[in-house]
Design an enzyme around this catalytic site. Structure first.
Site, PDB file in Angstrom:
ATOM      1  N   GLN A 100      10.540  73.846 -66.259  1.00  0.00           N
ATOM      2  CA  GLN A 100      11.389  73.592 -65.731  1.00  0.00           C
ATOM      3  C   GLN A 100      11.236  73.255 -64.113  1.00  0.00           C
ATOM      4  O   GLN A 100      11.301  73.627 -63.143  1.00  0.00           O
ATOM      5  CB  GLN A 100      12.404  74.916 -65.605  1.00  0.00           C
ATOM      6  CG  GLN A 100      13.692  74.440 -65.253  1.00  0.00           C
ATOM      7  CD  GLN A 100      15.241  75.663 -65.524  1.00  0.00           C
ATOM      8  OE1 GLN A 100      14.115  76.619 -64.631  1.00  0.00           O
ATOM      9  NE2 GLN A 100      15.696  75.478 -66.419  1.00  0.00           N
ATOM     10  N   TYR A 178      23.286  73.504 -59.423  1.00  0.00           N
ATOM     11  CA  TYR A 178      21.514  73.096 -58.339  1.00  0.00           C
ATOM     12  C   TYR A 178      21.746  71.341 -58.205  1.00  0.00           C
ATOM     13  O   TYR A 178      23.129  70.874 -58.897  1.00  0.00           O
ATOM     14  CB  TYR A 178      20.930  73.460 -58.903  1.00  0.00           C
ATOM     15  CG  TYR A 178      20.378  75.177 -58.999  1.00  0.00           C
ATOM     16  CD1 TYR A 178      20.305  75.725 -57.891  1.00  0.00           C
ATOM     17  CD2 TYR A 178      20.196  75.838 -60.003  1.00  0.00           C
ATOM     18  CE1 TYR A 178      20.222  77.212 -57.260  1.00  0.00           C
ATOM     19  CE2 TYR A 178      20.225  77.637 -59.516  1.00  0.00           C
ATOM     20  CZ  TYR A 178      20.413  78.266 -58.478  1.00  0.00           C
ATOM     21  OH  TYR A 178      20.528  79.162 -58.108  1.00  0.00           O
ATOM     22  N   GLY A 315      16.998  85.887 -71.833  1.00  0.00           N
ATOM     23  CA  GLY A 315      16.702  86.117 -70.568  1.00  0.00           C
ATOM     24  C   GLY A 315      16.237  87.469 -70.478  1.00  0.00           C
ATOM     25  O   GLY A 315      14.662  87.429 -70.510  1.00  0.00           O
TER      26      GLY A 315
END
Ligand code: FNR
Ligand code: 8K6
Length: 346
Positions: A100, A178, A315
């Site tokens: 990622q 982000y 996750g």
């Protein structure tokens, strides 16, 4: 449990995943000196090789992309070498792994790199860096157009480095407030040039990064994570809807490995998306969709069986259960996740 979740999925002509489970990207802040991945990280990812696809923790593309301590990079030869141990461990277990690619934009701090903090617009995030509470977020400097062009090249170089390191592909981190997401929301993008103002302008940077990476490593090896519903690090604005309508329309005409929802709870709804972020993306994009967010084996099965997602990312349960897939398959109980597990790579 037997279910569609355990059936293979053909991502494209070159990649077939053994099952529908994806390891969600999980920042662990455990890279070694020089932000180099460690042997412990290789073993941690290697233990999870039975997931259909692993997406690594977010990896910074260059020094000023860092926003937290000890997050790994993919811009030095030592980092590429370190990642090769990780990809070897996963491939030895029969798995597939994407890196990622990350730049935090205004969520950086000069503490990490002694350089300026850069973002679409000179607007600070209120608050302090997690785990480093003495560091207050600063007002970033707005990027110039040549600096934006350099960033696009740096994303493409990091993607090429990922392939060098043995990754099967990359996921562009366009989510969670982000850098890329900062261009996509009105709260953080007040630019008046070709990168702001209109939906096409606000989506431009994201598409340039996608296109540069796809040109370098192939669109079929390029995934993208997006947060159309703003829920962390920036505020949503009803006008953001048109930006994502435009972006998804453009992405729908491109070859990509997949889109991945960036969210902590799939059940969250957003007025300006008329519901869940995942349903909104599904309605606007015909390619492969990875869902995520508080999914249990049961809700994941339901979502895949009913066609809401093609793949399901897990996750926090994977932080607690390296053998998640085995446990679900055999019906064994899962170890509950707790933040107390974060300081160790189980
Ligand atoms: C995350 N998440 C995350 N997302 C991302 O895109 N890149 C990252 O590096 C991280 N890092 C990260 C660290 C930790 C400790 C947590 C808990 C979460 C978000 C993650 O990928 C996922 O979307 C959420 O955790 C929701 O899924 P679960 O945990 O409910 O299955
Ligand atoms: C220590 C570094 C971690 C960086 C990666 C992101 C981890 C979590 C970031 C913020 C979590 C906020 C979650 C808010 C969810 C609200 C949904 C109801």
């Amino acid at each position: 449990m037997t279910s569609t979740l355990f059936t293979p999925f053909k991502l494209n002509d070159t990649l077939t995943l053994a099952n529908r489970f994806v390891m969600a990207p999980l920042t662990r802040c455990m890279a070694g000196p020089g932000l180099v991945p460690t042997e412990q990280m290789a073993a941690y990812y290697g233990r999870r090789a039975d997931l259909g696809l692993i997406v690594t923790e977010a990896v910074i593309i260059r020094p000023d992309g860092q926003g937290y301590p000890n997050t790994p990079g993919l811009f030095t030869p030592e980092q590429i070498q370190g990642w090769r141990k990780v990809t070897d461990a996963v491939h030895a277990g029969g798995g597939k792994i994407f890196a990622q690619l990350w730049h935090v934009g205004r969520l950086s701090h000069p503490f990490f790199h002694q350089a300026e903090v850069l973002a679409p617009s000179a607007l600070a995030h209120e608050g302090t860096v997690p785990r480093m509470r003495e560091l207050t977020y600063q007002v970033p400097r707005a990027l110039t157009v040549p600096e934006i062009e350099q960033l696009v090249r740096d994303y493409a170089q990091a993607a090429a480095n990922a392939i060098d390191a043995g990754f099967d592909g990359v996921e562009i981190h366009g989510a969670n407030g982000y850098l890329i997401d900062q261009f996509l929301h009105h709260d953080t993008n007040r630019r008046e040039d070709n990168y702001g103002g209109s939906p096409a302008n606000m989506a431009r940077f994201a598409l340039e990064v996608v296109d540069a990476i796809a040109a370098r490593i192939g669109g079929e090896r390029t995934g993208l994570r997006l947060s159309p519903g703003a829920y962390v690090h920036l505020k949503g604005d009803p006008r953001d809807r048109a930006v994502f309508d435009h972006l998804l329309g453009e992405l729908d005409n491109r070859t990509l490995a997949y889109l991945h929802v960036g969210i902590f709870d799939d059940a969250l709804t957003f007025d300006y998306l008329d519901g869940r972020a995942s349903d909104y993306i599904r309605a606007h994009y015909r390619g492969t969709l990875v869902g995520v967010g508080q999914l249990t084996p049961e809700s994941a099965d339901e979502a895949v069986s009913s066609g809401r997602f093609d793949l399901v990312a897990i996750g926090r349960p994977l932080i607690a259960n390296p053998d998640y897939v085995q446990r679900v398959r055999s019906g064994a109980e899962l170890v509950p996740y707790s933040e107390a597990l974060l300081p160790q790579l189980v």
